[in-house]
Design a protein around this motif. Structure first.
Motif, PDB file in Angstrom:
ATOM      1  N   VAL A 223      25.500  38.575  28.116  1.00  0.00           N
ATOM      2  CA  VAL A 223      26.283  37.876  27.092  1.00  0.00           C
ATOM      3  C   VAL A 223      25.351  37.508  25.943  1.00  0.00           C
ATOM      4  CG1 VAL A 223      27.731  35.884  26.573  1.00  0.00           C
ATOM      5  CG2 VAL A 223      27.835  36.936  28.839  1.00  0.00           C
ATOM      6  N   THR A 224      25.707  37.891  24.725  1.00  0.00           N
ATOM      7  CA  THR A 224      24.876  37.588  23.559  1.00  0.00           C
ATOM      8  C   THR A 224      25.719  36.961  22.459  1.00  0.00           C
ATOM      9  OG1 THR A 224      25.218  39.843  22.720  1.00  0.00           O
ATOM     10  CG2 THR A 224      23.227  39.437  24.002  1.00  0.00           C
ATOM     11  N   ALA A 225      25.075  36.147  21.629  1.00  0.00           N
ATOM     12  CA  ALA A 225      25.733  35.535  20.478  1.00  0.00           C
ATOM     13  C   ALA A 225      25.839  36.553  19.354  1.00  0.00           C
ATOM     14  CB  ALA A 225      24.958  34.308  20.014  1.00  0.00           C
ATOM     15  N   MET A 226      27.012  36.572  18.675  1.00  0.00           N
ATOM     16  CA  MET A 226      27.257  37.563  17.632  1.00  0.00           C
ATOM     17  C   MET A 226      27.652  36.933  16.303  1.00  0.00           C
ATOM     18  SD  MET A 226      26.710  40.590  18.861  1.00  0.00           S
ATOM     19  CE  MET A 226      27.586  41.651  17.722  1.00  0.00           C
ATOM     20  N   GLY A 227      27.329  35.660  16.101  1.00  0.00           N
ATOM     21  CA  GLY A 227      27.704  35.002  14.866  1.00  0.00           C
ATOM     22  C   GLY A 227      28.718  33.912  15.128  1.00  0.00           C
ATOM     23  N   ALA A 228      29.457  33.543  14.081  1.00  0.00           N
ATOM     24  CA  ALA A 228      30.383  32.418  14.201  1.00  0.00           C
ATOM     25  C   ALA A 228      31.559  32.572  13.245  1.00  0.00           C
ATOM     26  CB  ALA A 228      29.653  31.108  13.908  1.00  0.00           C
ATOM     27  N   LEU A 229      32.680  31.958  13.628  1.00  0.00           N
ATOM     28  CA  LEU A 229      33.834  31.888  12.742  1.00  0.00           C
ATOM     29  C   LEU A 229      33.552  30.918  11.607  1.00  0.00           C
ATOM     30  CD1 LEU A 229      36.648  31.506  15.432  1.00  0.00           C
ATOM     31  CD2 LEU A 229      36.101  33.591  14.159  1.00  0.00           C
ATOM     32  N   GLU A 230      34.241  31.094  10.509  1.00  0.00           N
ATOM     33  CA  GLU A 230      34.126  30.142   9.411  1.00  0.00           C
ATOM     34  C   GLU A 230      34.749  28.817   9.805  1.00  0.00           C
ATOM     35  OE1 GLU A 230      35.540  29.657   4.721  1.00  0.00           O
ATOM     36  OE2 GLU A 230      35.711  31.589   5.751  1.00  0.00           O
ATOM     37  N   ILE A 231      35.851  28.870  10.553  1.00  0.00           N
ATOM     38  CA  ILE A 231      36.552  27.671  11.008  1.00  0.00           C
ATOM     39  C   ILE A 231      36.582  27.685  12.533  1.00  0.00           C
ATOM     40  CG2 ILE A 231      38.713  26.364  10.969  1.00  0.00           C
ATOM     41  CD1 ILE A 231      39.368  27.809   8.341  1.00  0.00           C
ATOM     42  N   ALA A 232      36.043  26.648  13.169  1.00  0.00           N
ATOM     43  CA  ALA A 232      36.123  26.532  14.617  1.00  0.00           C
ATOM     44  C   ALA A 232      37.588  26.335  15.004  1.00  0.00           C
ATOM     45  CB  ALA A 232      35.289  25.352  15.107  1.00  0.00           C
ATOM     46  N   VAL A 233      38.056  27.087  16.019  1.00  0.00           N
ATOM     47  CA  VAL A 233      39.483  27.070  16.326  1.00  0.00           C
ATOM     48  C   VAL A 233      39.707  27.407  17.799  1.00  0.00           C
ATOM     49  CG1 VAL A 233      39.867  29.503  15.725  1.00  0.00           C
ATOM     50  CG2 VAL A 233      41.745  27.876  15.510  1.00  0.00           C
ATOM     51  N   ALA A 234      40.748  26.811  18.357  1.00  0.00           N
ATOM     52  CA  ALA A 234      41.193  27.113  19.716  1.00  0.00           C
ATOM     53  C   ALA A 234      42.673  27.478  19.675  1.00  0.00           C
ATOM     54  CB  ALA A 234      40.980  25.915  20.641  1.00  0.00           C
ATOM     55  N   ARG A 235      43.083  28.298  20.625  1.00  0.00           N
ATOM     56  CA  ARG A 235      44.482  28.710  20.783  1.00  0.00           C
ATOM     57  C   ARG A 235      45.093  29.323  19.527  1.00  0.00           C
ATOM     58  NH1 ARG A 235      47.521  24.901  25.111  1.00  0.00           N
ATOM     59  NH2 ARG A 235      45.734  24.388  26.416  1.00  0.00           N
TER      60      ARG A 235
ATOM     61  N   ALA B 265      41.266  20.395  15.853  1.00  0.00           N
ATOM     62  CA  ALA B 265      40.910  19.063  16.357  1.00  0.00           C
ATOM     63  C   ALA B 265      42.131  18.518  17.072  1.00  0.00           C
ATOM     64  CB  ALA B 265      40.478  18.135  15.209  1.00  0.00           C
ATOM     65  N   ASP B 266      41.982  17.376  17.731  1.00  0.00           N
ATOM     66  CA  ASP B 266      43.131  16.773  18.396  1.00  0.00           C
ATOM     67  C   ASP B 266      44.253  16.530  17.392  1.00  0.00           C
ATOM     68  OD1 ASP B 266      42.153  16.693  20.981  1.00  0.00           O
ATOM     69  OD2 ASP B 266      41.096  14.811  20.645  1.00  0.00           O
ATOM     70  N   ALA B 267      45.434  17.070  17.687  1.00  0.00           N
ATOM     71  CA  ALA B 267      46.628  16.897  16.857  1.00  0.00           C
ATOM     72  C   ALA B 267      46.463  17.456  15.451  1.00  0.00           C
ATOM     73  CB  ALA B 267      47.029  15.421  16.773  1.00  0.00           C
ATOM     74  N   THR B 268      45.505  18.385  15.269  1.00  0.00           N
ATOM     75  CA  THR B 268      45.280  18.979  13.957  1.00  0.00           C
ATOM     76  C   THR B 268      45.146  20.490  14.102  1.00  0.00           C
ATOM     77  OG1 THR B 268      44.074  17.020  13.229  1.00  0.00           O
ATOM     78  CG2 THR B 268      43.834  19.005  11.899  1.00  0.00           C
ATOM     79  N   GLY B 269      45.870  21.218  13.263  1.00  0.00           N
ATOM     80  CA  GLY B 269      45.797  22.671  13.282  1.00  0.00           C
ATOM     81  C   GLY B 269      45.373  23.220  11.939  1.00  0.00           C
ATOM     82  N   THR B 270      45.363  24.539  11.837  1.00  0.00           N
ATOM     83  CA  THR B 270      45.031  25.204  10.589  1.00  0.00           C
ATOM     84  C   THR B 270      46.036  26.322  10.325  1.00  0.00           C
ATOM     85  OG1 THR B 270      43.354  26.487   9.389  1.00  0.00           O
ATOM     86  CG2 THR B 270      43.460  26.795  11.754  1.00  0.00           C
TER      87      THR B 270
END
Length: 227
Positions: A184-196, A216-221
């Motif tokens: 498993v290797t790191a390949m960079g990052a998203l501009e916005i951290a996000v789940a689901r 974040a809790d109770a916050t989406g994008t």
């Protein structure tokens, strides 16, 4: 597959374990099939497809602090019957992720939560669909996750694990699993951290599109991100 269906009474959620099909090509209608062969209602599972089968893995079921499901089920389109697969190596609730490696004919499952413990799972397990013998890959994810994205790329025989939630915050890591070595290797990052997020992989473009999600809790994008 329906995993949550409205409310009943005063803010009392109820879930169903029924699967439905929207026939786009023929009748453009919704029909209901047999129930998933779990012994209770389930939500927050993951689902993928392989050849003539739908595969449902893990999930959350009612119980003390909503216990995890240690199960896999497959729907065979040729027989129109559900099959019960080999139990998982550990319970995986709260949106684990699963994906088929079409080169190795193997199902990979990552993330989710343990039952009764506030920790996310960093282990990645796989099973060959024919033998259904579960095993862990050689290395773990860099952090335990749930609600993450998991995509298989047949060109390089690799799996990408993107974003997710780690019990406290959304994550922006992009991790790559080499299916031949389990590294498993790191390949960079998203501009916005996000789940689901909602997501789709366009294979011929080799691009992954992420739509919205929890930041974040109770916050989406409402942002779209491209990997």
């Amino acid at each position: 597959i329906h995993d949550h269906d409205g409310t009943e009474g005063h803010n009392r959620n109820f879930r169903v374990n029924q699967m439905s099909l929207h026939d786009i090509g023929q009748t453009n209608s919704m029909v209901f099939w047999q129930n998933i062969p779990y012994d209770t209602q389930t939500w927050d599972h993951c689902m993928t497809a392989h050849e003539d089968k739908l595969i449902v893995v893990g999930g959350t079921q009612p119980g003390w602090v909503n216990q995890g499901v240690k199960k896999m089920a497959m729907y065979d389109f040729t027989t129109q019957q559900w099959l019960t697969g080999l139990p998982l190596m550990q319970q995986r609730r709260q949106k684990p992720a699963c994906v088929m490696n079409t080169v190795e004919n193997a199902l990979y499952v990552s993330g989710g939560e343990h039952f009764g413990a506030l920790d996310s799972i960093e282990k990645v397990s796989l099973t060959n669909i024919a033998s259904q013998a579960w095993e862990y890959i050689a290395h773990n994810l860099t952090i335990g996750l749930y609600g993450h994205v998991m995509i298989y790329d047949a060109v390089d025989n690799t799996i990408f694990v993107i974003g997710g939630w780690d019990q406290s915050v959304a994550r922006n890591e992009i991790q790559r699993i080499d299916c031949e070595t389990g590294v498993v290797t790191a390949m960079g990052a998203l501009e916005i951290a996000v789940a689901r997020p909602a997501f789709v992989y366009i294979a011929h473009l080799r691009r992954i599109y992420l739509f919205g999600g929890k930041v974040a809790d109770a916050t989406g994008t409402n942002q779209t991100q491209i990997v």
